[in-house]
Scaffold this motif. Sequence first.
Motif, PDB file in Angstrom:
ATOM      1  N   SER A 102      -3.573   2.814   3.749  1.00 53.33           N
ATOM      2  CA  SER A 102      -4.413   2.813   2.541  1.00 53.33           C
ATOM      3  C   SER A 102      -3.917   1.813   1.507  1.00 53.33           C
ATOM      4  O   SER A 102      -4.673   1.397   0.628  1.00 53.33           O
ATOM      5  CB  SER A 102      -4.451   4.218   1.925  1.00 53.33           C
ATOM      6  N   HIS A 105      -4.509  -4.334   1.994  1.00 51.40           N
ATOM      7  CA  HIS A 105      -5.777  -4.995   1.738  1.00 51.40           C
ATOM      8  C   HIS A 105      -6.343  -5.449   3.073  1.00 51.40           C
ATOM      9  O   HIS A 105      -5.606  -5.907   3.959  1.00 51.40           O
ATOM     10  CB  HIS A 105      -5.595  -6.187   0.798  1.00 51.40           C
ATOM     11  N   ILE A 106      -7.647  -5.298   3.234  1.00 48.69           N
ATOM     12  CA  ILE A 106      -8.276  -5.625   4.508  1.00 48.69           C
ATOM     13  C   ILE A 106      -7.947  -7.050   4.905  1.00 48.69           C
ATOM     14  O   ILE A 106      -7.624  -7.341   6.054  1.00 48.69           O
ATOM     15  CB  ILE A 106      -9.798  -5.403   4.425  1.00 48.69           C
ATOM     16  N   TYR A 107      -8.010  -7.961   3.937  1.00 48.61           N
ATOM     17  CA  TYR A 107      -7.559  -9.331   4.148  1.00 48.61           C
ATOM     18  C   TYR A 107      -6.862  -9.812   2.885  1.00 48.61           C
ATOM     19  O   TYR A 107      -7.204  -9.377   1.784  1.00 48.61           O
ATOM     20  CB  TYR A 107      -8.735 -10.269   4.489  1.00 48.61           C
ATOM     21  N   PRO A 108      -5.872 -10.668   3.017  1.00 55.03           N
ATOM     22  CA  PRO A 108      -5.175 -11.188   1.839  1.00 55.03           C
ATOM     23  C   PRO A 108      -6.153 -11.795   0.842  1.00 55.03           C
ATOM     24  O   PRO A 108      -7.077 -12.522   1.221  1.00 55.03           O
ATOM     25  CB  PRO A 108      -4.246 -12.255   2.429  1.00 55.03           C
ATOM     26  N   MET A 110      -8.310 -10.133  -0.896  1.00 55.56           N
ATOM     27  CA  MET A 110      -9.457  -9.253  -1.103  1.00 55.56           C
ATOM     28  C   MET A 110      -9.020  -8.003  -1.859  1.00 55.56           C
ATOM     29  O   MET A 110      -7.938  -7.488  -1.640  1.00 55.56           O
ATOM     30  CB  MET A 110     -10.076  -8.829   0.232  1.00 55.56           C
ATOM     31  N   GLU A 111      -9.895  -7.517  -2.716  1.00 56.02           N
ATOM     32  CA  GLU A 111      -9.588  -6.306  -3.463  1.00 56.02           C
ATOM     33  C   GLU A 111      -9.716  -5.066  -2.590  1.00 56.02           C
ATOM     34  O   GLU A 111      -9.012  -4.079  -2.792  1.00 56.02           O
ATOM     35  CB  GLU A 111     -10.526  -6.195  -4.674  1.00 56.02           C
ATOM     36  N   ALA A 112     -10.616  -5.114  -1.605  1.00 50.78           N
ATOM     37  CA  ALA A 112     -10.883  -3.943  -0.775  1.00 50.78           C
ATOM     38  C   ALA A 112      -9.634  -3.520   0.002  1.00 50.78           C
ATOM     39  O   ALA A 112      -8.941  -4.351   0.583  1.00 50.78           O
ATOM     40  CB  ALA A 112     -12.019  -4.238   0.192  1.00 50.78           C
ATOM     41  N   THR A 113      -9.350  -2.227  -0.024  1.00 51.89           N
ATOM     42  CA  THR A 113      -8.217  -1.688   0.721  1.00 51.89           C
ATOM     43  C   THR A 113      -8.721  -0.839   1.882  1.00 51.89           C
ATOM     44  O   THR A 113      -9.900  -0.510   1.965  1.00 51.89           O
ATOM     45  CB  THR A 113      -7.306  -0.848  -0.187  1.00 51.89           C
ATOM     46  N   TYR A 114      -7.789  -0.496   2.732  1.00 54.20           N
ATOM     47  CA  TYR A 114      -8.132   0.230   3.945  1.00 54.20           C
ATOM     48  C   TYR A 114      -8.236   1.725   3.682  1.00 54.20           C
ATOM     49  O   TYR A 114      -7.633   2.247   2.742  1.00 54.20           O
ATOM     50  CB  TYR A 114      -7.050  -0.025   4.990  1.00 54.20           C
TER      51      TYR A 114
END
Length: 214
Positions: A102, A105-108, A110-114
């Motif tokens: 959690s 970050h899904i990709y470096p 990016m704000e979106a986290t897992y």
Amino acid sequence: VDRGEWDLRKMPTTTINAGNETTLNSILIFSGMLAGGFMYDENAPVEQNYGRLGTILGHEITHAFDTDGYKLDAEGLSYGWWTNEDEVAFRQRSDKLANYYSGLHIYPGMEATYNGSMVQTEAISDMGGMKCMLALAEEIPDFDYDLFFRSFANVWRCQTSLETEMSRAGNDVHPLAFLRTNVTLQQFDKFFETYDIGPGDGMYLAPEDRILVW
């Protein structure tokens, strides 16, 4: 043998897949997994077969002891066969794994986290499969760990699009392919030893932050 019971998942036997039917305490290996010489090749070095098919088989075995499988007994029935102390320790480790994912970050950039809770079960099994093969590797003199780790990484190597990855990250209970390689390998001392990885290197993970549920 009742061949009518073979098709437990109503999928063609040529499917490239494997699974664990926890309610039947049964592991399924579709014949497609063994075709073509990629996942298993009788003429390949043992390190290659361990890194590919071996880690998959270890993954499926570990599903019997993940956050879902541990609730079922040898007959596939829901039964609390663990001590309270063991169950608490297991949940603490599995929660630590979920929290770690959690925090990624899904990709470096990016704000979106897992969603660590979503991929928790599969991530436990990924690490369990790797640990199984590393335990067997210790019994083989001059085992080529470089070939083994590269063979494992080849299993999850793929070409895809950012849109597909973002969709998978939000819906798939399996971690993204590159995380199934990187996060799994970051938990094992032998990986760091093989490539002389230390503080400051991109794949380095401090010992106190490493997670192994099993």
